[in-house]
Design a protein around this motif. Structure first.
Motif, short mmCIF file in Angstrom:
data_model
loop_
_atom_site.label_atom_id
_atom_site.label_comp_id
_atom_site.label_asym_id
_atom_site.label_seq_id
_atom_site.Cartn_x
_atom_site.Cartn_y
_atom_site.Cartn_z
N ASN A 32 -21.11 -43.86 -7.83
CA ASN A 32 -21.30 -43.55 -9.25
C ASN A 32 -21.29 -44.82 -10.09
O ASN A 32 -22.06 -44.95 -11.05
N ASP A 45 -28.81 -38.34 -14.86
CA ASP A 45 -28.02 -38.87 -13.74
C ASP A 45 -26.83 -39.67 -14.24
O ASP A 45 -25.75 -39.63 -13.65
N ALA A 49 -22.95 -38.90 -13.36
CA ALA A 49 -22.08 -39.94 -12.79
C ALA A 49 -20.84 -40.13 -13.66
O ALA A 49 -19.73 -40.27 -13.14
N ASP A 52 -18.52 -37.26 -13.02
CA ASP A 52 -17.89 -37.38 -11.71
C ASP A 52 -16.82 -38.48 -11.69
O ASP A 52 -15.79 -38.33 -11.03
N VAL A 53 -17.06 -39.57 -12.39
CA VAL A 53 -16.05 -40.64 -12.47
C VAL A 53 -14.80 -40.11 -13.17
O VAL A 53 -13.68 -40.31 -12.70
#
Length: 87
Positions: A32, A45, A49, A52-53
């Protein structure tokens, strides 16, 4: 310590400092981070990312990743600091 001593092949997650940490957390963070650093990453995207981080930060902090490694990329470092809990 070797990776298999931290989490053997048949174990996919562990509780570390009271936080569930899944195998692959550090690798996913690195993937990521590369996406966030790449100028060609699409907005969609990039948002994925970032999400998700943020989701991975408690596990990464429980592992002590940021106690021993500094984030070189200034934008990623600021993003992580802004979304991290107390150390």
């Amino acid at each position: 310590m070797r990776a298999k001593e931290m989490m053997p092949d048949d174990v996919n997650q562990a509780v570390i400092n009271g936080v569930d940490v899944r195998k692959g957390s550090v690798g996913a963070f690195l993937a990521n981070a590369r996406m966030l650093a790449a100028p060609e990453t699409s907005v969609e995207d990039r948002q994925t990312a970032e999400r998700d981080v943020i989701e991975a930060l408690p596990a990464l902090q429980a592992l002590g990743l940021f106690d021993v490694l500094d984030i070189h990329d200034a934008h990623l470092r600021a993003f992580v600091e802004a979304h991290s809990g107390p150390r």
